[in-house]
Design a protein around this motif. Structure first.
Motif, PDB file in Angstrom:
ATOM      1  N   CYS A 124       0.986  -0.747   0.128  1.00  0.00           N
ATOM      2  CA  CYS A 124      -0.157  -0.273  -0.268  1.00  0.00           C
ATOM      3  C   CYS A 124       1.409   1.045   0.024  1.00  0.00           C
ATOM      4  N   ASP A 125      -0.034   2.442  -0.764  1.00  0.00           N
ATOM      5  CA  ASP A 125       0.927   3.718  -0.382  1.00  0.00           C
ATOM      6  C   ASP A 125       1.148   3.835   1.330  1.00  0.00           C
ATOM      7  N   ASP A 126       1.794   4.926   1.487  1.00  0.00           N
ATOM      8  CA  ASP A 126       1.288   5.505   2.968  1.00  0.00           C
ATOM      9  C   ASP A 126       0.579   5.988   3.742  1.00  0.00           C
ATOM     10  N   ARG A 127      -0.654   6.147   3.222  1.00  0.00           N
ATOM     11  CA  ARG A 127      -1.658   7.125   3.727  1.00  0.00           C
ATOM     12  C   ARG A 127      -2.736   5.764   4.439  1.00  0.00           C
ATOM     13  N   GLY A 128      -3.549   6.408   5.118  1.00  0.00           N
ATOM     14  CA  GLY A 128      -3.634   5.178   6.441  1.00  0.00           C
ATOM     15  C   GLY A 128      -3.150   5.083   7.236  1.00  0.00           C
ATOM     16  N   THR A 129      -3.971   4.666   8.321  1.00  0.00           N
ATOM     17  CA  THR A 129      -2.955   3.852   9.573  1.00  0.00           C
ATOM     18  C   THR A 129      -1.903   2.635   9.190  1.00  0.00           C
TER      19      THR A 129
END
Length: 189
Positions: A124-129
C-alpha cells in the motif's frame, strides 16, 4: 610346291602373330601390395572417423547452444514473472481491467511451470493507518490469488502476505510514488 608351302606358312605365321597380339593385349590382373591396400583402407577409415567425430562435435555444440538459449529464455520468463507487478487504485483491492492481461500471462506461466510456488505480496501507499494498510495489502494479495485460481492455478501453490506500507517501491510522498506503492508483487519460493 614350295610356293604353296610358303603361302601356307605365311598364313600360319600371320594367324599365330594375331593370336599372340590378342593374348598379350588382354587385361592382366593388377597385382597390388597388401600393405598398401591396408594403409589405404585405414586412411579411408580414419577420414570417415574424423568426419563422424566432427559431425558429432558440431551436433554437441549446437545442442549446448540450444540448451543455453532455452535456459536464458526460462530465466528471462522467470524474471518477467517476478518483476511484473499488479497495480491498484487508491483504497481499493479490485483488480483493474488494465491488469488482467498481466495476470493472465502470470497464470499461463504458472501452468507451464507446475513445480513453481509463489508468494503474493500486498503493498500500500503510506496514507492511512498501519493496521488499515496491512489489512488492505492482505485484501489485495488475496484478490490476486483468487483471480489466478479462477484462471486454473492451484491454490496450494500460492501464499499471500501483506506488507502494508512497510516496503514502498518509491518513498516519495506524491501521487506518482503512491501509485507505484499500491501493488501486488510476486516472489518465486
Amino acid at each position: 610346291m614350295m610356293g604353296k608351302n610358303w603361302r601356307g606358312s605365311l598364313a600360319l605365321i600371320t594367324v599365330l602373330l594375331t593370336m599372340l597380339v590378342a593374348v598379350s593385349c588382354s587385361q592382366k590382373p593388377v597385382e597390388t601390395d597388401p600393405t598398401t591396400d591396408a594403409a589405404a583402407q585405414e586412411a579411408m577409415t580414419d577420414e570417415a572417423a574424423d568426419a563422424t567425430a566432427a559431425a558429432d562435435d558440431a551436433a554437441m555444440i549446437a545442442e549446448e547452444e540450444l540448451m543455453k538459449k532455452e535456459a536464458a529464455a526460462r530465466a528471462e520468463a522467470r524474471s518477467a514473472f517476478e518483476n511484473t507487478n499488479i497495480f491498484f487504485n487508491y483504497d481499493s483491492s479490485a483488480v483493474q481491467d488494465s491488469e488482467i492481461a498481466a495476470l493472465e500471462a502470470k497464470a499461463e506461466w504458472l501452468k507451464e511451470n507446475p513445480g513453481v510456488r509463489i508468494t503474493i505480496e500486498g503493498h500500500c501507499d503510506d496514507r492511512g493507518t498501519t493496521d488499515y494498510n496491512l489489512a488492505l495489502g492482505d485484501r489485495r494479495a488475496a484478490r490476486v490469488k483468487a483471480f489466478l485460481e479462477s484462471l486454473g492455478v492451484d491454490a496450494d501453490r500460492m501464499v499471500t502476505v501483506s506488507y502494508g506500507e512497510e516496503r514502498p517501491a518509491d518513498p516519495a510522498a506524491n501521487e506518482s510514488a503512491w501509485a507505484k506503492n499500491r501493488r501486488a508483487e510476486f516472489v518465486i519460493r
